[in-house]
Design a protein around this motif. Structure first.
Motif, PDB file in Angstrom:
ATOM      1  N   GLN A  42       0.814  -1.211   0.013  1.00 47.79           N
ATOM      2  CA  GLN A  42      -0.079   0.122   0.026  1.00 47.79           C
ATOM      3  C   GLN A  42       0.766   1.089   0.030  1.00 47.79           C
ATOM      4  N   LEU A  43       2.051   1.122   0.711  1.00 50.58           N
ATOM      5  CA  LEU A  43       2.658   2.353   0.912  1.00 50.58           C
ATOM      6  C   LEU A  43       3.669   2.654  -0.460  1.00 50.58           C
ATOM      7  N   VAL A  44       3.982   1.367  -1.117  1.00 50.80           N
ATOM      8  CA  VAL A  44       4.473   1.505  -2.460  1.00 50.80           C
ATOM      9  C   VAL A  44       3.516   2.318  -3.715  1.00 50.80           C
ATOM     10  N   PHE A  45       2.341   1.666  -3.397  1.00 51.53           N
ATOM     11  CA  PHE A  45       1.313   2.328  -4.443  1.00 51.53           C
ATOM     12  C   PHE A  45       1.040   3.637  -4.166  1.00 51.53           C
ATOM     13  N   MET A  46       1.169   4.160  -2.894  1.00 51.74           N
ATOM     14  CA  MET A  46       0.886   5.692  -2.546  1.00 51.74           C
ATOM     15  C   MET A  46       2.202   6.471  -3.293  1.00 51.74           C
ATOM     16  N   ARG A  47       3.480   6.059  -3.499  1.00 51.53           N
ATOM     17  CA  ARG A  47       4.257   6.414  -3.996  1.00 51.53           C
ATOM     18  C   ARG A  47       4.162   6.789  -5.560  1.00 51.53           C
ATOM     19  N   VAL A  48       3.585   5.457  -6.078  1.00 52.32           N
ATOM     20  CA  VAL A  48       3.441   5.457  -7.346  1.00 52.32           C
ATOM     21  C   VAL A  48       2.205   6.752  -7.765  1.00 52.32           C
ATOM     22  N   ARG A  49       1.020   6.632  -6.885  1.00 53.85           N
ATOM     23  CA  ARG A  49       0.160   7.485  -6.976  1.00 53.85           C
ATOM     24  C   ARG A  49       0.641   8.906  -6.676  1.00 53.85           C
ATOM     25  N   LYS A  50       1.857   9.152  -6.335  1.00 53.94           N
ATOM     26  CA  LYS A  50       2.269  10.450  -5.528  1.00 53.94           C
ATOM     27  C   LYS A  50       1.765  10.981  -4.580  1.00 53.94           C
ATOM     28  N   VAL A  51       1.136  10.041  -3.687  1.00 59.06           N
ATOM     29  CA  VAL A  51       0.733  10.499  -2.464  1.00 59.06           C
ATOM     30  C   VAL A  51       1.850  10.212  -1.455  1.00 59.06           C
ATOM     31  N   PRO A  52       2.224  11.284  -0.509  1.00 57.73           N
ATOM     32  CA  PRO A  52       3.281  11.050   0.361  1.00 57.73           C
ATOM     33  C   PRO A  52       2.845  10.015   1.448  1.00 57.73           C
ATOM     34  N   PRO A  53       3.329   8.890   1.546  1.00 61.12           N
ATOM     35  CA  PRO A  53       3.085   7.990   2.652  1.00 61.12           C
ATOM     36  C   PRO A  53       3.246   8.303   4.122  1.00 61.12           C
TER      37      PRO A  53
END
Length: 329
Positions: A42-53
């Motif tokens: 989920q944290l990796v996908f946040m990076r991909v979506r340009k959301v700061p984890p």
């Protein structure tokens, strides 16, 4: 050989930092020990979506410790919509501790509407005092009063989205003060009981449709201004005087015109008289010729003319003195 080893070592270091950037293991471990169920992917996908984890995880940790039930999907959605996630979480925690009913959807909507939701919750807990500008109004006796009020308000959470702001509150309070003073028979009544203004303004429900709830309106200061009624009467008297002067000047001009017309008629009559007198010698000659006028009659007429000329010469100086005296008067 050594150069190749250095290249591999550099690639390994770069790869390690890239891995740590896309896979924030430290943040994942912190979330686990804080009791927040967030998967590593989920944290990796946040990076991909340009959301700061870090923003999402720390906000989720704070909300979980405060007893709020939120999901990463809610926080990510609000962040991607342009909202301020930490401010919303702080507002929800403050509202929960103050027993104020505020859901995440409401807080997110308030935040996306451009209002500071955390400040709104603070205003709801600790009412704020707004000082109005000096409002000038005139009582029915013509005396001007200058009043300043203090309005105590608290945020109305249900009306924060779409509700009017402080400017509307100040405008409505100022209108109420003007109405209250204007309906007073005398300015002394207002000075004796300034609380009448507060009561009348509160009865109008000025907070309707606004983002605030008015708790009280207190008159902080009230002073006596100018005598507007007297000034208006003076201005009206000056205006009436100018109108009277204009009418008098109009009548004078009409009188002068009539006088000039009479003089013109008099001169025309004199011209006719002179013209008629010019025909007299011819008539006398014709009468002599026809035998209708004797010599003695002619002498009598000349004597009468001489007497008339003597009287006119005596009367002319007296008439000039009389006319001069009338002109001086």
């Amino acid at each position: 050989m050594e150069f190749t080893i250095l290249i591999y070592l550099a690639l390994i270091i770069v790869g390690f930092f890239v891995f740590m950037y896309f896979v924030p293991v430290n943040l994942w471990i912190t979330a686990i020990f804080s009791g927040v169920n967030v998967g590593l992917f989920q944290l990796v996908f946040m990076r991909v979506r340009k959301v700061p984890p870090r923003v999402i995880v720390e906000s989720l940790i704070n909300s979980t410790k405060a007893g709020l039930v939120l999901t990463t999907a809610d926080l990510e959605t609000h962040y991607l919509a342009g909202g301020h996630v930490p401010s919303v979480i702080k507002a929800l925690i403050s509202a929960d501790k103050a027993n104020i009913e505020l859901t995440f959807k409401q807080a997110a909507a308030i935040d996306l509407a451009g209002r500071d939701v955390f400040e709104a919750v603070q205003t709801s807990v600790n009412p704020r005092v707004i000082n109005t500008p000096i409002v000038a109004a005139v009582a029915q006796d013509g005396i001007q009063l200058k009043a300043q009020a203090r309005v105590t308000v608290r945020a109305n959470i249900a009306q924060l989205v779409g509700g009017a702001g402080e400017d509307t509150i100040l405008a409505r309070v100022g209108e109420g003060i003007v109405t209250s003073i204007g309906s007073s028979t005398s300015h002394k009544d207002v000075l004796e009981n300034p609380d009448k203004i507060s009561k009348l303004v509160l009865e109008k429900g000025l907070d309707s449709g606004t983002a605030f709830e008015i708790l009280s309106i207190d008159i902080a200061d009230i002073d006596v201004g100018d005598n507007i009624g007297a000034k208006l009467q003076i201005d009206q008297a000056n205006a009436d005087l100018k109108v009277a002067e204009a009418k008098a000047e109009e009548r004078r001009a009409m009188a002068v015109a009539v006088e000039q017309e009479m003089k013109a008629k008099s001169q025309a009559s004199r011209a006719k008289v002179i013209e008629a007198e010019a025909d007299i010698p011819l008539a006398i000659a014709h009468a002599f010729k026809e035998g209708q006028l004797g010599i003695m009659d002619y002498y009598k007429m000349k004597n009468i003319q001489a007497d008339t000329a003597m009287r006119d010469s005596i009367a002319d100086p007296l008439l000039e003195k009389t006319d001069k005296k009338d002109d001086d008067d």
